[in-house]
Scaffold this active site. Sequence first.
Site, mmCIF file in Angstrom:
data_model
loop_
_atom_site.group_PDB
_atom_site.id
_atom_site.type_symbol
_atom_site.label_atom_id
_atom_site.label_comp_id
_atom_site.label_asym_id
_atom_site.label_seq_id
_atom_site.Cartn_x
_atom_site.Cartn_y
_atom_site.Cartn_z
ATOM 1 N N ARG A 117 -7.327 -10.242 -17.867
ATOM 2 C CA ARG A 117 -7.898 -8.952 -17.467
ATOM 3 C C ARG A 117 -9.411 -9.041 -17.495
ATOM 4 O O ARG A 117 -9.984 -10.036 -17.937
ATOM 5 C CB ARG A 117 -7.437 -7.843 -18.421
ATOM 6 C CG ARG A 117 -7.865 -8.065 -19.860
ATOM 7 C CD ARG A 117 -7.816 -6.798 -20.689
ATOM 8 N NE ARG A 117 -7.967 -7.082 -22.102
ATOM 9 C CZ ARG A 117 -9.098 -7.347 -22.718
ATOM 10 N NH1 ARG A 117 -10.237 -7.406 -22.029
ATOM 11 N NH2 ARG A 117 -9.127 -7.575 -24.016
ATOM 12 N N GLY A 118 -10.072 -7.979 -17.049
ATOM 13 C CA GLY A 118 -11.506 -7.891 -17.205
ATOM 14 C C GLY A 118 -11.866 -7.460 -18.617
ATOM 15 O O GLY A 118 -11.013 -7.073 -19.417
ATOM 16 N N ILE A 121 -13.347 -8.451 -25.848
ATOM 17 C CA ILE A 121 -12.271 -8.513 -26.832
ATOM 18 C C ILE A 121 -11.856 -7.115 -27.281
ATOM 19 O O ILE A 121 -12.690 -6.201 -27.363
ATOM 20 C CB ILE A 121 -12.689 -9.360 -28.058
ATOM 21 C CG1 ILE A 121 -11.459 -9.736 -28.893
ATOM 22 C CG2 ILE A 121 -13.750 -8.660 -28.898
ATOM 23 C CD1 ILE A 121 -11.719 -10.856 -29.885
ATOM 24 N N TYR A 123 -8.511 -4.925 -29.714
ATOM 25 C CA TYR A 123 -7.428 -5.010 -30.701
ATOM 26 C C TYR A 123 -6.286 -4.106 -30.278
ATOM 27 O O TYR A 123 -6.501 -3.001 -29.785
ATOM 28 C CB TYR A 123 -7.943 -4.564 -32.075
ATOM 29 C CG TYR A 123 -6.847 -4.188 -33.049
ATOM 30 C CD1 TYR A 123 -6.083 -5.165 -33.688
ATOM 31 C CD2 TYR A 123 -6.563 -2.846 -33.317
ATOM 32 C CE1 TYR A 123 -5.065 -4.810 -34.559
ATOM 33 C CE2 TYR A 123 -5.546 -2.488 -34.193
ATOM 34 C CZ TYR A 123 -4.799 -3.478 -34.812
ATOM 35 O OH TYR A 123 -3.782 -3.134 -35.668
ATOM 36 N N ALA A 191 -9.692 2.182 -25.014
ATOM 37 C CA ALA A 191 -10.263 1.044 -24.288
ATOM 38 C C ALA A 191 -9.442 0.762 -23.042
ATOM 39 O O ALA A 191 -8.244 1.061 -22.993
ATOM 40 C CB ALA A 191 -10.288 -0.187 -25.191
ATOM 41 N N MET A 192 -10.088 0.161 -22.038
ATOM 42 C CA MET A 192 -9.413 -0.162 -20.784
ATOM 43 C C MET A 192 -9.881 -1.502 -20.248
ATOM 44 O O MET A 192 -11.040 -1.873 -20.404
ATOM 45 C CB MET A 192 -9.675 0.911 -19.727
ATOM 46 C CG MET A 192 -9.075 2.242 -20.076
ATOM 47 S SD MET A 192 -9.296 3.461 -18.781
ATOM 48 C CE MET A 192 -8.504 4.861 -19.585
ATOM 49 N N ALA A 206 -5.552 1.327 -23.901
ATOM 50 C CA ALA A 206 -5.082 1.336 -25.288
ATOM 51 C C ALA A 206 -5.722 2.534 -25.978
ATOM 52 O O ALA A 206 -6.937 2.550 -26.222
ATOM 53 C CB ALA A 206 -5.457 0.046 -25.990
ATOM 54 N N CYS A 222 -14.923 -4.733 -27.490
ATOM 55 C CA CYS A 222 -15.373 -4.704 -26.091
ATOM 56 C C CYS A 222 -16.782 -5.272 -25.926
ATOM 57 O O CYS A 222 -17.464 -4.990 -24.950
ATOM 58 C CB CYS A 222 -15.288 -3.286 -25.516
ATOM 59 S SG CYS A 222 -13.607 -2.628 -25.505
#
Length: 264
Positions: A117-118, A121, A123, A191-192, A206, A222
């Site tokens: 994915r783009g 990092i 969790y 997050a995406m 998430a 991220c």
Amino acid sequence: MDFLSACATPTPVTHSVVTPAVTLGQNRKIQVRRLGLVPYEPTWELQEQLLASTLAIKASNREAQEADAPTQGTPNYLLLCEHPHVYTLGKSGKPEHLLLDEASLAEHGATFHRINRGGDITYHGPGQLVGYPIFDLDNFFTDIHRYLRVLEEAVIHTLAEYGLAAGRIAGLTGVWLDFEEGAANPRKICAMGVKCSRWVTMHGFALNVNTDLAYFSHIVPCGIADKAVTSLQQEVGHPVALSEVQERLLQHLTTLFGAEVQPE
């Protein structure tokens, strides 16, 4: 044609603006799979399988169109789940943003995966609502930035049902609290990161619901070192049923995409 996306400048969207009109041949039904708590790797493999099968249909349709033969509609899937403790690093991420070595990962009961994915990092863990849309955007709209904004908007509307004013920070994909310019404590709650191949998406979002936020202290989330991470539980002061959040979010997603859930 592959797109990897996780950091795009947001553009505002609302229900009335983003709900797309249906055109001939589009399938707006979504097959929802509620997977529960599942390991990361087989879920990633399932996404890849669904992506590949959809791409095969699209390739067959192109051949059929050239032969002036009938085509078939492409499916849309949404996988909803939780994962055991896991860190994932996107293609543009920096390995040094994981602050644990292999032994420390084992001590914390976590695994680590480099994925396609783009983004950097992040969790995943118990108490976090993870969504993987495998959508053919030809069924909705062919704009990956708009797609990310619609995912964000669904989360924003869901959080509003719990009394939280959430929004976007320019240049940072995801959903934030205290997002206004100059706010003292901006913190990410969702997050995406996505991949898109021939307008078919995978990976997704998430949303921290009852997440153990201590696990974020072992990464630079991220790749953003100067902003905090939060959860719905932390913000409202008590645990929230993840199943309830899941169904509320699903309702907003279907509304914003002009879609409906396909009966099982």
